[in-house]
Enzyme design. Structure first.
Site, PDB file in Angstrom:
ATOM      1  N   HIS A  74      -1.715   1.303   2.006  1.00  0.00           N
ATOM      2  CA  HIS A  74      -2.734   0.879   1.552  1.00  0.00           C
ATOM      3  C   HIS A  74      -3.709  -0.005   2.437  1.00  0.00           C
ATOM      4  CE1 HIS A  74      -4.285  -2.118  -1.564  1.00  0.00           C
ATOM      5  NE2 HIS A  74      -4.074  -1.265  -2.190  1.00  0.00           N
ATOM      6  N   ASP A 116     -17.394   1.235  -5.472  1.00  0.00           N
ATOM      7  CA  ASP A 116     -16.122   1.170  -5.105  1.00  0.00           C
ATOM      8  C   ASP A 116     -15.230   1.252  -6.319  1.00  0.00           C
ATOM      9  OD1 ASP A 116     -13.525   0.745  -4.324  1.00  0.00           O
ATOM     10  OD2 ASP A 116     -13.957  -0.747  -2.918  1.00  0.00           O
ATOM     11  N   MET A 117     -14.595   2.353  -6.858  1.00  0.00           N
ATOM     12  CA  MET A 117     -14.028   2.514  -7.994  1.00  0.00           C
ATOM     13  C   MET A 117     -12.781   3.004  -8.131  1.00  0.00           C
ATOM     14  SD  MET A 117     -15.889   5.838  -9.753  1.00  0.00           S
ATOM     15  CE  MET A 117     -14.456   6.691 -10.314  1.00  0.00           C
ATOM     16  N   ALA A 118     -11.846   2.625  -8.838  1.00  0.00           N
ATOM     17  CA  ALA A 118     -10.562   3.382  -9.154  1.00  0.00           C
ATOM     18  C   ALA A 118     -11.028   4.440 -10.145  1.00  0.00           C
ATOM     19  CB  ALA A 118      -9.530   2.429  -9.542  1.00  0.00           C
ATOM     20  N   LYS A 134     -12.431  12.876 -16.987  1.00  0.00           N
ATOM     21  CA  LYS A 134     -13.370  13.071 -15.791  1.00  0.00           C
ATOM     22  C   LYS A 134     -12.514  11.989 -14.657  1.00  0.00           C
ATOM     23  CE  LYS A 134     -17.577  13.508 -18.324  1.00  0.00           C
ATOM     24  NZ  LYS A 134     -18.953  12.890 -18.691  1.00  0.00           N
TER      25      LYS A 134
END
Lengths: 353, 353
Positions: A118, A176-178, A229
């Protein structure tokens, strides 16, 4: 209830805690830089809150600090890095630095990573490129926690992806995305605060929407953002971070929190850097991106919105404030740091008062 | 009511219609290939339905067919292409071919495009790379039609992005998405069919959700997919397609449908190719990606879902069927082709019967 601490005090605490579990100085430095910067952005789900679990794995040996990541294969515009089970932040910084260096020679470079862990906030590594004047893209895979479009169980990791675009003297544009509707950390934080969650964040074991944050992660899957998506982007990230790098993928990856801390987790990651100055006249690019930012700021705002912002603008403003006034750590973060402080017998005044 | 036509008859019709408005043979071939393949996927919003508007611009001179796209700057792993106002499909194929060729030498390559136009389905160009064994990424900007997170009016284009990952002998994994919740073409198609739309597709001029498809595009903005995520991705695409290439951006781009057809539209685009075989052992990559596909197929499906699919699996199956049985064009597509047929005085039996 928040706990105020200066960025430098928090950084010193992280360094010392990492030293005490056996991390070497250069590794502790990188991890502390990453986590504290993330906290100054107000992105507390991915900052120092995570340090205790990293420290536990370092102490147990699953995260190693007696070695360093290395390039195991490379070509003109690419490299593969073996993380050697080092802290993911150490390996990721090494990899993005490699990507930046190579992109300066070739225009664009890809660096894939295996045997990592991680890495905290993907946006930190994208920013490493942007602060050198390059466009940076960072991504990683993880143990499945997100449903596919049409599934009732987890199929992909929340597979973070971030990019940063330099703007000259201003703040980089940064996303910054999950690939999930929300990061798992947000569900877990809601659970820790005893709060219910919106009904579009998770699916229960029957595949139905639930507001019960306690179900995650064992009895629920995160929903993919925008359905097919988010699911599709997850598989691109799995391809670039996992398949192409030789890293473990999906259920082969071990949980960096819950698995045997003496063992590697096998995460993969990928970093892309694009050298703006190699491709476009730098002054022209800067002028145009700042025109675009002004255009966005001037866009008519929705009801209740003061001004339309560019991605990460709010976080850069929070950081400036935090560097002057200190960081206000939420109680769940302070609680985790207190637990860590007890683990390593380190009791700074700001945490114990 | 659908109109059945074979892929070859539809291709011949597209070629002849383009010849009659002055397109040269090599350009007509590329456009026909692109649009007919898109229709075989069942992606009718981005296939031959669009040909009449392309043809009108070719005839009026805003889309040129007396020149060709060219590389105007390049480095080891990148190039910039000036489209010379050629049909967007022609320029995009040229650019992705350049990216593939360069990536085979360097591992990854970026090719940016300026002075292009609408290119149809982004997924077609991603597939061009995948069929050569490379991972392909294609994207483009467009005139604003999508709200930013927090805006009440359009700020970015629907900025399509697609990727394709080769799988060896099987179908590529392919995602083709707009950064909006749905592509504008889907709102327009609903309007043409006289259907209302779900309440999360568009915002009216006050910034409120609406189900009235007639408002788009003049009096409504598309919503960004997953709100700040779609908005953020739109700006990455604007950066790589527009800012870095010297193309026009946001409101500088002219509508490829509604603007003066004698003038260029100025669209930008970007193409990235990553050579799998340069980076990973090909057999190992193929084995692992096919394991992943099997794992996805075996995932527990949601209620009412027969099997969890990989992205574009449905479209590849539709294509196989269409190549054997013919393509069933929806009435809105057949209507547009009939209008085009009248424009160019071309009356194939399958369209006029």
């Amino acid at each position: 209830m928040t706990t105020r601490v200066s960025a430098s005090e928090l950084h010193a605490f992280c360094m010392e805690a990492l030293r005490r579990v056996g991390a070497k100085e250069s590794h502790a430095q990188i991890v502390a830089d990453t986590l504290v910067m993330t906290d100054t952005w107000g992105t507390f789900t991915h900052g120092t809150k995570l340090l205790r679990d990293y420290a536990r794995r370092v102490k147990a040996g699953g995260l190693r600090s007696d070695t360093d990541p290395s390039v195991v294969a490379s070509g003109p515009a690419w490299a593969l890095v073996d993380g050697g089970s080092c802290l993911g932040h150490v390996t990721s910084k090494f990899a993005m630095d490699q990507a930046v260096q190579r992109a300066k020679a070739t225009g664009i470079a890809y660096v894939g990573v295996r045997n990592s862990c991680h890495f905290g906030a993907a946006g930190y590594y994208a920013w490493l490129a942007a602060k050198e004047g390059l466009i940076g893209i960072a991504m990683a895979n993880d143990i499945p926690s997100v449903a596919a479009a049409g599934s009732r169980r987890s199929v992909t990791g929340s597979n973070p992806i971030a990019y940063a675009v330099p703007t000259g003297t201003g703040d980089p544009i940064l996303l910054d995305m999950a690939v999930s509707t929300v990061a798992g950390g947000k569900v877990y934080a809601a659970f820790q605060r005893g709060e219910p969650i919106p009904d579009n964040w998770i699916l229960d074991e029957e595949g139905h929407p639930s507001t019960d944050s306690s179900l995650y992660p064992n009895k629920a899957a995160l929903t993919p953002a925008a359905y097919h998506k988010g699911y599709g982007i997850a598989l691109l990230i799995e391809s670039l971070s996992g398949l192409l790098t030789g890293a473990k993928i999906t259920w082969q990856v071990a949980s960096w929190i819950h698995s045997d801390p003496t063992q590697s987790t096998g995460h993969g990651a990928a970093f892309i850097a694009i050298d703006v100055a190699a491709i476009a006249p730098r002054e022209q690019f800067n002028a145009r991106i700042n025109d675009l930012i002004r255009e966005i700021h001037a866009a008519p705002a929705a009801d209740g919105v003061e001004r339309v912002l560019v991605p990460h603008e709010r976080e850069w403003n929070l950081r400036r404030k935090a560097l002057v006034e200190g960081i206000d750590l939420p109680s769940d973060v302070a609680g985790k740091l207190t637990d860590l402080a007890n683990d390593v017998d380190l009791h700074p005044a700001w945490l114990t008062k």
